[in-house]
Write a protein that holds these residues in place. Structure first.
Motif, PDB file in Angstrom:
ATOM      1  N   ARG A 141       0.819  -1.210   0.000  1.00 44.02           N
ATOM      2  CA  ARG A 141       0.000   0.000   0.000  1.00 44.02           C
ATOM      3  C   ARG A 141       0.856   1.264   0.000  1.00 44.02           C
ATOM      4  NH1 ARG A 141      -5.325  -0.353   0.837  1.00 44.02           N
ATOM      5  NH2 ARG A 141      -6.200  -2.382   1.296  1.00 44.02           N
ATOM      6  N   ALA A 142       1.976   1.234   0.715  1.00 44.49           N
ATOM      7  CA  ALA A 142       2.835   2.423   0.788  1.00 44.49           C
ATOM      8  C   ALA A 142       3.605   2.634  -0.499  1.00 44.49           C
ATOM      9  CB  ALA A 142       3.808   2.298   1.963  1.00 44.49           C
ATOM     10  N   TYR A 143       4.215   1.589  -1.016  1.00 44.02           N
ATOM     11  CA  TYR A 143       5.162   1.762  -2.107  1.00 44.02           C
ATOM     12  C   TYR A 143       4.605   1.467  -3.494  1.00 44.02           C
ATOM     13  CZ  TYR A 143       8.311   2.446   1.703  1.00 44.02           C
ATOM     14  OH  TYR A 143       8.892   2.957   2.832  1.00 44.02           O
ATOM     15  N   LEU A 144       3.466   0.823  -3.558  1.00 47.07           N
ATOM     16  CA  LEU A 144       2.860   0.580  -4.863  1.00 47.07           C
ATOM     17  C   LEU A 144       1.581   1.382  -5.076  1.00 47.07           C
ATOM     18  CD1 LEU A 144       3.360  -3.286  -5.189  1.00 47.07           C
ATOM     19  CD2 LEU A 144       4.773  -1.455  -6.114  1.00 47.07           C
ATOM     20  N   GLU A 145       0.902   1.723  -3.984  1.00 46.94           N
ATOM     21  CA  GLU A 145      -0.361   2.436  -4.114  1.00 46.94           C
ATOM     22  C   GLU A 145      -0.280   3.868  -3.608  1.00 46.94           C
ATOM     23  OE1 GLU A 145      -3.488   0.000  -2.480  1.00 46.94           O
ATOM     24  OE2 GLU A 145      -2.712  -1.767  -3.508  1.00 46.94           O
ATOM     25  N   GLY A 146       0.846   4.240  -3.004  1.00 49.24           N
ATOM     26  CA  GLY A 146       1.056   5.621  -2.608  1.00 49.24           C
ATOM     27  C   GLY A 146       0.357   6.064  -1.339  1.00 49.24           C
TER      28      GLY A 146
END
Length: 180
Positions: A141-146
């Motif tokens: 969620r942090a690194y692929l979805e921002g």
């Protein structure tokens, strides 16, 4: 194949204003950075614009890169990811509810996911499986979805610093796993 040392050398030369090194750095890294931006933005035109901004940042900030034993691609990918997330946040503020719903409904695999599947998908999946389920989801969620750290802390009902620790430790675990 361009090695870590090659990329470090190119960045050092770019810091000195070497245009040929900049061209070589772009050739060696742009596909990966484009994949990162495209995965975050899920819009080819936006990803291309952000990619251009990334290389302007690299040109102006190459002197800030320091050789520290970590991959220079980590530095470049961080610039790419942060730039793409910034653009995504800007775009989301401008979206209508209908546009937001349409974007969320499209859950097809993105180009980066297809590229990873072709090359290192198995290794990456195996490494993600070594993480705790919540930690793996937070990293995605942090690194692929921002998603922001604050959003993730609220989603997982943990303090902000705990979320930062989860992400930092998870990334270190993934890096260690991928180097085995």
């Amino acid at each position: 194949m361009t090695t870590r040392a090659d990329i470090e050398n190119l960045i050092a030369r770019v810091a000195q204003g070497d245009r040929a090194a900049f061209k070589a750095l772009y050739g060696a890294t742009s596909a990966k950075l484009f994949g990162v931006t495209l995965r975050v933005l899920n819009d080819r035109a936006e990803a291309e614009e952000v990619l251009q901004e990334i290389y302007v940042k690299v040109w102006h900030n190459a002197d800030r890169y320091t050789v520290n034993g970590l991959s220079p691609m980590t530095w470049l990918i961080t610039i790419a990811r942060n730039s793409a997330v910034d653009r995504l946040r800007k775009l989301r503020r401008a979206e209508t509810p209908a546009e937001l719903e349409e974007r969320i409904a499209d859950d097809a695999a993105g180009p980066e996911a297809l590229a990873v599947a072709a090359s290192e998908r198995g290794r990456l999946v195996a490494c993600f499986e070594e993480l705790a389920t919540k930690h793996a989801e937070a990293v995605r969620r942090a690194y692929l979805e921002g998603e922001t750290y604050a959003d993730l802390a609220a989603r997982f009902d943990v303090p902000l610093n705990t979320m930062r620790t989860w992400l930092r430790r998870s990334l270190l675990s993934l890096r260690e796993c991928l180097t085995r």
